[in-house]
Design a protein around this motif. Sequence first.
Motif, PDB file in Angstrom:
ATOM      1  N   ASP A 194      33.785  51.737  27.414  1.00  8.97           N
ATOM      2  CA  ASP A 194      35.172  51.303  27.186  1.00  8.97           C
ATOM      3  C   ASP A 194      36.077  52.482  26.875  1.00  8.97           C
ATOM      4  O   ASP A 194      37.204  52.556  27.363  1.00  8.97           O
ATOM      5  CB  ASP A 194      35.213  50.287  26.034  1.00  8.97           C
ATOM      6  CG  ASP A 194      34.646  48.931  26.435  1.00  8.97           C
ATOM      7  OD1 ASP A 194      34.547  48.683  27.659  1.00  8.97           O
ATOM      8  OD2 ASP A 194      34.306  48.142  25.538  1.00  8.97           O
ATOM      9  N   LYS A 197      36.605  54.423  30.108  1.00  7.91           N
ATOM     10  CA  LYS A 197      37.540  53.707  30.979  1.00  7.91           C
ATOM     11  C   LYS A 197      38.973  53.886  30.507  1.00  7.91           C
ATOM     12  O   LYS A 197      39.903  54.005  31.318  1.00  7.91           O
ATOM     13  CB  LYS A 197      37.191  52.213  31.006  1.00  7.91           C
ATOM     14  CG  LYS A 197      35.953  51.860  31.810  1.00  7.91           C
ATOM     15  CD  LYS A 197      35.711  50.351  31.768  1.00  7.91           C
ATOM     16  CE  LYS A 197      34.491  49.964  32.581  1.00  7.91           C
ATOM     17  NZ  LYS A 197      34.247  48.496  32.512  1.00  7.91           N
ATOM     18  N   HIS A 198      39.164  53.909  29.180  1.00  5.72           N
ATOM     19  CA  HIS A 198      40.510  54.096  28.621  1.00  5.72           C
ATOM     20  C   HIS A 198      41.066  55.459  29.029  1.00  5.72           C
ATOM     21  O   HIS A 198      42.247  55.591  29.366  1.00  5.72           O
ATOM     22  CB  HIS A 198      40.451  53.964  27.101  1.00  5.72           C
ATOM     23  CG  HIS A 198      41.793  53.864  26.451  1.00  5.72           C
ATOM     24  ND1 HIS A 198      42.651  52.808  26.668  1.00  5.72           N
ATOM     25  CD2 HIS A 198      42.437  54.712  25.604  1.00  5.72           C
ATOM     26  CE1 HIS A 198      43.760  52.988  25.975  1.00  5.72           C
ATOM     27  NE2 HIS A 198      43.653  54.140  25.320  1.00  5.72           N
ATOM     28  N   ASN A 201      42.130  55.268  32.663  1.00  3.90           N
ATOM     29  CA  ASN A 201      43.388  54.541  32.828  1.00  3.90           C
ATOM     30  C   ASN A 201      44.585  55.392  32.419  1.00  3.90           C
ATOM     31  O   ASN A 201      45.658  55.319  33.031  1.00  3.90           O
ATOM     32  CB  ASN A 201      43.363  53.251  32.011  1.00  3.90           C
ATOM     33  CG  ASN A 201      42.441  52.210  32.614  1.00  3.90           C
ATOM     34  OD1 ASN A 201      42.237  52.180  33.829  1.00  3.90           O
ATOM     35  ND2 ASN A 201      41.861  51.358  31.775  1.00  3.90           N
ATOM     36  N   GLN A 202      44.412  56.205  31.378  1.00  2.00           N
ATOM     37  CA  GLN A 202      45.504  57.064  30.934  1.00  2.00           C
ATOM     38  C   GLN A 202      45.803  58.175  31.935  1.00  2.00           C
ATOM     39  O   GLN A 202      46.917  58.676  32.005  1.00  2.00           O
ATOM     40  CB  GLN A 202      45.170  57.673  29.558  1.00  2.00           C
ATOM     41  CG  GLN A 202      45.236  56.666  28.414  1.00  2.00           C
ATOM     42  CD  GLN A 202      44.820  57.281  27.096  1.00  2.00           C
ATOM     43  OE1 GLN A 202      43.885  58.092  27.043  1.00  2.00           O
ATOM     44  NE2 GLN A 202      45.501  56.916  26.028  1.00  2.00           N
ATOM     45  N   VAL A 255      40.292  60.434  24.057  1.00  2.00           N
ATOM     46  CA  VAL A 255      41.291  59.368  24.183  1.00  2.00           C
ATOM     47  C   VAL A 255      42.578  59.783  23.488  1.00  2.00           C
ATOM     48  O   VAL A 255      43.681  59.627  24.022  1.00  2.00           O
ATOM     49  CB  VAL A 255      40.751  58.044  23.600  1.00  2.00           C
ATOM     50  CG1 VAL A 255      41.871  57.016  23.483  1.00  2.00           C
ATOM     51  CG2 VAL A 255      39.637  57.500  24.474  1.00  2.00           C
TER      52      VAL A 255
END
Length: 309
Positions: A194, A197-198, A201-202, A255
């Motif tokens: 997760d 994936k974050h 996406n960013q 992140v």
Amino acid sequence: MAPRANWKGFLRLSLVTCPVALYPATSESEKISFNQLNRQTGHRIKYLKVDADTGDEVPNEDIVKGYELDKGQYIEVTKDELEEIALESTRTIEIDEFVDKSDIDPRYLIRPYYLRPDGKVGHDAFAVIRETIREMDKVAIGRVVLTNREHIIALEPLEKGLVGTLLRYPYEVRSEREYFDEIQDVKVTKDMLDLAKHIVNQKAGSFDPEKFEDHYETALIDLINKKRAGKPITPKERPQTTNVVDLMEALRRSVGGAAAEGMAPKKAAKKPRKAASGQKEMLMPIQGKKPAKESAGKKPSSKPQRKSA
């Protein structure tokens, strides 16, 4: 001015035939290249073709092709013999089949070429073949002889012409098992996935080749310009590498870093440069010579000519 065609012949789909020419779609000529020099004299190194045993130089007319059967034992193959086994694909690209693009493994791709009608005739037949491939949303597979070897070629429509990509044969592609068998089987947890994936996406975007710059090529140009201007060359500090101890912590920090990067004001987009417009134009001009594009009577600048990419 378009480069000289690498190959001329015919494109054939069943009974539909048209004369075509094949042109290289890429170029390495604008990259910085170096010559080998004699450190003592500064003269360029010249390579000679010599007999491996006698050391005597051999003229081109006395050089023939040979296949090594055993150490020091060769079978000579003449030019006439090679021409006798010339395949039909030497002069004709015969479309054998149509496949989905997704069926072609990227490892088989070699290099792209542009294909267009050769001369004023055959444009109608070329258009029929091109639009048939486009309408069927397929890739046409054929064969062509370049540099005395037969290649598989995949044809796709591109605007008014075709792009032909040379493909490798299976024996030219190494098996991934030689390299992947020793990779450990690791179970990735949902939390790690997760977070990863974050990050994706960013950083999501659309592919635009104009956004990318060849940093090494730019560094070479800066190095040459500085040396010609007599400026000192100072080595840049290399980024320090850190060992990842806690993978989850590294993902969390990544992140946060990606989020901060997204909040930072973006630099103004660089103006797109025409394809192959000339990396070498960024080099400092030679004193006493005017750049080719410089108008008569205009003095050349003594500053390094850094064009915006």
